[in-house]
Enzyme design. Structure first.
Site, mmCIF file in Angstrom:
data_model
loop_
_atom_site.group_PDB
_atom_site.id
_atom_site.type_symbol
_atom_site.label_atom_id
_atom_site.label_comp_id
_atom_site.label_asym_id
_atom_site.label_seq_id
_atom_site.Cartn_x
_atom_site.Cartn_y
_atom_site.Cartn_z
ATOM 1 N N GLY A 17 -16.134 -0.273 -106.102
ATOM 2 C CA GLY A 17 -14.955 0.212 -105.357
ATOM 3 C C GLY A 17 -14.257 1.415 -106.060
ATOM 4 O O GLY A 17 -14.169 2.452 -105.204
ATOM 5 N N ASP A 70 -7.360 2.484 -115.796
ATOM 6 C CA ASP A 70 -6.744 1.038 -115.699
ATOM 7 C C ASP A 70 -5.854 1.086 -114.638
ATOM 8 O O ASP A 70 -4.984 2.086 -114.568
ATOM 9 C CB ASP A 70 -6.315 0.674 -117.010
ATOM 10 C CG ASP A 70 -6.091 -0.716 -117.440
ATOM 11 O OD1 ASP A 70 -7.450 -1.228 -117.085
ATOM 12 O OD2 ASP A 70 -5.184 -1.279 -117.322
ATOM 13 N N HIS A 174 -2.937 5.618 -105.027
ATOM 14 C CA HIS A 174 -2.786 5.747 -106.525
ATOM 15 C C HIS A 174 -3.725 6.410 -107.352
ATOM 16 O O HIS A 174 -3.723 7.464 -108.049
ATOM 17 C CB HIS A 174 -2.148 4.504 -107.295
ATOM 18 C CG HIS A 174 -3.231 3.435 -106.744
ATOM 19 N ND1 HIS A 174 -3.529 3.065 -105.317
ATOM 20 C CD2 HIS A 174 -4.201 2.706 -107.593
ATOM 21 C CE1 HIS A 174 -4.601 2.010 -105.343
ATOM 22 N NE2 HIS A 174 -4.865 1.919 -106.602
ATOM 23 N N ARG A 175 -4.968 6.051 -107.086
ATOM 24 C CA ARG A 175 -6.179 6.663 -107.593
ATOM 25 C C ARG A 175 -6.492 8.176 -107.238
ATOM 26 O O ARG A 175 -6.723 8.835 -108.239
ATOM 27 C CB ARG A 175 -7.383 5.649 -107.372
ATOM 28 C CG ARG A 175 -8.928 6.194 -108.108
ATOM 29 C CD ARG A 175 -9.763 5.076 -108.033
ATOM 30 N NE ARG A 175 -9.149 3.837 -108.941
ATOM 31 C CZ ARG A 175 -8.896 2.732 -108.400
ATOM 32 N NH1 ARG A 175 -8.852 2.615 -107.093
ATOM 33 N NH2 ARG A 175 -8.434 1.765 -108.957
#
Ligand code: ITT
Length: 191
Positions: A17, A70, A174-175
């Site tokens: 993902g 992370d 966020h990514r």
């Protein structure tokens, strides 16, 4: 774009993902993102500490310019749990177990965080980004690309979960925020 900006980067992750999302973000800026699956031991610490340690190990193992991230879900009423333990929680109790822990909890605020790091053996760049939202009472949507906590998270200002609306996720997550900044830095001159 500066001349020494990387054109190809190895993303060390076993999470498909994450890889799909970052590959698209790379493509948008002309960067070829390739996946390397390596089982690297993770230290305990903050997202930033874990990500930096992971990227250094990944760089040594591959000998390439690498990125890792992370990430995790931080739930306010659970004092930021599962946070850094997100992967473990998903593997053990899953979304269902997390929702059970939140039964009767009225404050449903949470945020995703992603710490993305690049390292080529010399230059290290690190960016952390967040995406705020709320946790539902029951999962909604699997989506075609959604993964992890996506079916239980609705970003602020939206009605659908990240799993139901992956197009929105790809714009505001966020990514996405973390890698956009990271890739912009890499396109500029190194410090
Ligand atoms: P790698 O370390 O191999 O990249 P991982 O899945 O172990 O993969 P993390 O250690 O960063 O990744 O763990 C984060 C966990 O949080 C992981 O289980 C994800 O499924 C989940 N997670 C991270 N970002 C997410 C997102 O955008 N949507 C839903 N869940 C997410």
């Amino acid at each position: 774009m500066s001349e020494d900006a990387p054109k190809q980067i190895w993303f060390v992750t076993s999470n498909q993902g994450k890889f799909r999302e970052v590959q698209k973000l790379g493509r948008a800026v002309g960067l070829d993102v390739l996946q390397v699956k390596l089982d690297l031991p993770e230290i305990r610490g903050t997202l930033e500490e874990i990500a930096e340690d992971k990227v250094r190990k990944a760089q040594v193992a591959t000998g390439r310019p690498v990125i890792v991230d992370d990430s995790g879900l931080f739930v306010k009423a659970l004092r930021t749990f599962p946070g850094q333990f997100s992967a473990f929680i998903l593997q053990t109790i899953g979304n269902e177990g997390l929702l059970k822990l939140m039964q009767g909890v009225t404050d449903r605020r949470a945020e995703f965080r992603c710490c993305a790091v690049y390292y080529d053996g010399v230059r290290l760049e690190q960016v952390t980004a967040r995406c705020e939202g709320t946790i539902l009472d029951a999962p909604r949507g699997r989506g075609t690309d959604g993964f992890g906590f996506d079916p239980i998270f609705v970003p602020t200002g939206h009605l659908k979960t990240f799993a139901e609306d992956v197009a929105t996720k790809q714009k505001i997550s966020h990514r996405t925020l973390a890698y956009r900044q990271l890739f912009a830095r890499l396109a500029g001159p190194g410090s």
